[in-house]
Each structure stands twice: as structure tokens, then as C-alpha cells.
Motif scaffolding. Structure first.
Motif: not given
Length: 226
Positions: A55-63, A67-74, A82-88, A109-111
Motif C-alpha cells: 500500500d506504501l513504499i518508504l524508499l531510501d535513495i542511497m541503496l 538507487d532509489g530514484l531509478a527504482i522510483c522511475r521504474d 505511493p512512494i515516500i523517498l528517504i534521503t540524506a 535524514k535525520p528525522f
């Protein structure tokens, strides 16, 4: 019974390679009543979503792996989850790029874990409640019912219905549906999609006589109206 300000439990996928942070998010989200799965590799995300869309993805960008941006696009090529990006990263360009690629929100981050739970709650509140629409989907068992009647769907028909139900009112093209229905990217024709839609309509009609739920948009594709 759910009160107006309460939400039904959701399936949330946390994609985070820092074990302590992933465990912290899992604990807070589970305490809020949600079911939580965790992944620590970018390469594992798309197969997991295709197998059972959360129902929802919490997705870190640095993986690691991807990476999270490429995953989000795919993911946006076949899913409206729904996707919430988590980023430093704090650069504005990264934030805008993430949202342009189809992310629904981002958090830096930090959050506070409580803030993440609140952001997740805000996004989940937008989704239609299955109990209110009469549609029930069980992604783990590939079972669906409408108004209490079992639809007896094939796996492909279930994925078709889940895709359409994930964004009620949105028109999906045949190409988008083909990408969503077949994870092995086999070559199929428009007629194949039309045949699955026809079968899905027939089964929905049996559960809800006189109601047309799947609509054809001439020259474009299909949408679900609940």
C-alpha cells in the motif's frame, strides 16, 4: 468499526540498507497497526512489488545495487503505489527530481520516526477504503471478492484488477497493463489484454449484476470506477 479518523491496516514496504534505521521504522509502523516488510537492496524492490504490491513504499535513495530514484522511475512504469523517498541529500535538485519521477513525498535524514508515521498516515488516508467500495483484495493469496462474493480470478486477472483498483478513475493504456500483468516481459498482443478484461468484467458482473465497473476508453485503454 473504524472511526472517521482511523485507517485500516496497510502493507508497507521499507527499503533501507541501514539495519538499525530499518528496524526503527518497522517498529514504529507496526506499533501504528501496519504490516511491514523490509528490504536492504535496490535490486530486490521491483520483483517484490510485482509479486505483491504494498500500500506504501518508504524508499531510501542511497541503496546498494540500484538507487532509489531509478527504482522510483521504474516502478512508475507499471505501478501507482505511493512512494515516500528517504534521503540524506539536502540539495533541492534531488528533491525535485524525486518528485518529478513520481514520488509522492520525501523526508530528509535525520528525522523523527513519528514524523515518518505521520507522513505515511497522510498518504494512506488518500487511498479508497476497500470496505467502503465493496472490493476486497488479498495480494498474498491472490484472492479477490466484491460485495462479499468471491471473484475466483486467475493470477493474471487478479493483477489486472489490482492495477486498476490501485488508482480508481485513472485510465491505463494497454501497454501499461501488459507491463503490469506479465513480470517476465513476454510478448503479448492488445487482444490478450482485451480478453483478460472481458473475463474480469464477466466475473465482476456475476458479483454485482447491473453494475459496470471496468470502463473502456476508446483508443486509450481501461479504467475502474467503484
Amino acid at each position: 468499526m473504524l472511526h472517521n479518523d482511523e485507517l485500516p491496516p496497510a502493507r508497507i514496504l521499507v527499503v533501507e540498507d541501514e539495519p538499525k534505521l530499518a528496524a526503527l521504522l518497522r517498529d514504529y509502523l507496526q506499533a501504528a497497526g501496519h504490516q511491514v516488510d523490509c528490504l536492504d537492496s535496490g535490486l530486490a524492490v521491483e520483483p517484490a512489488v510485482r509479486a505483491a504490491e504494498p500500500d506504501l513504499i518508504l524508499l531510501d535513495i542511497m541503496l546498494p545495487g540500484r538507487d532509489g530514484l531509478a527504482i522510483c522511475r521504474d516502478l512508475r512504469a507499471f505501478s501507482e503505489v505511493p512512494i515516500i523517498l528517504i534521503t540524506a541529500r539536502v540539495e533541492e535538485v534531488d528533491r525535485l527530481l524525486g518528485l518529478d519521477l513520481g514520488a509522492d513525498d520525501y523526508i530528509c535524514k535525520p528525522f523523527s520516526p513519528r514524523e515518518v508515521v505521520a507522513r505515511a498516515r497522510a498518504i494512506l488516508r488518500r487511498r479508497p477504503r476497500q470496505a467502503e467500495t465493496g472490493l476486497q483484495l488479498d495480494a498474498e493469496r491472490y484472492q479477490a471478492s466484491f460485495n462479499g462474493a468471491d471473484l475466483d480470478l486467475t493470477p493474471v486477472e487478479f493483477r489486472l484488477l489490482a492495477c486498476l483498483a490501485g488508482a480508481p478513475g485513472r485510465v491505463f493504456s494497454r501497454d501499461q497493463l501488459m507491463d503490469r500483468l506479465y513480470s517476465d516481459h513476454r510478448v503479448v498482443t492488445d487482444r490478450t489484454v482485451d480478453s483478460h478484461v472481458k473475463n474480469l468484467r464477466r466475473k465482476l458482473e456475476q458479483a454485482a449484476p447491473g453494475q459496470e465497473l471496468v470502463h473502456s476508453i476508446y483508443g486509450v485503454g481501461y479504467k475502474l470506477e467503484l
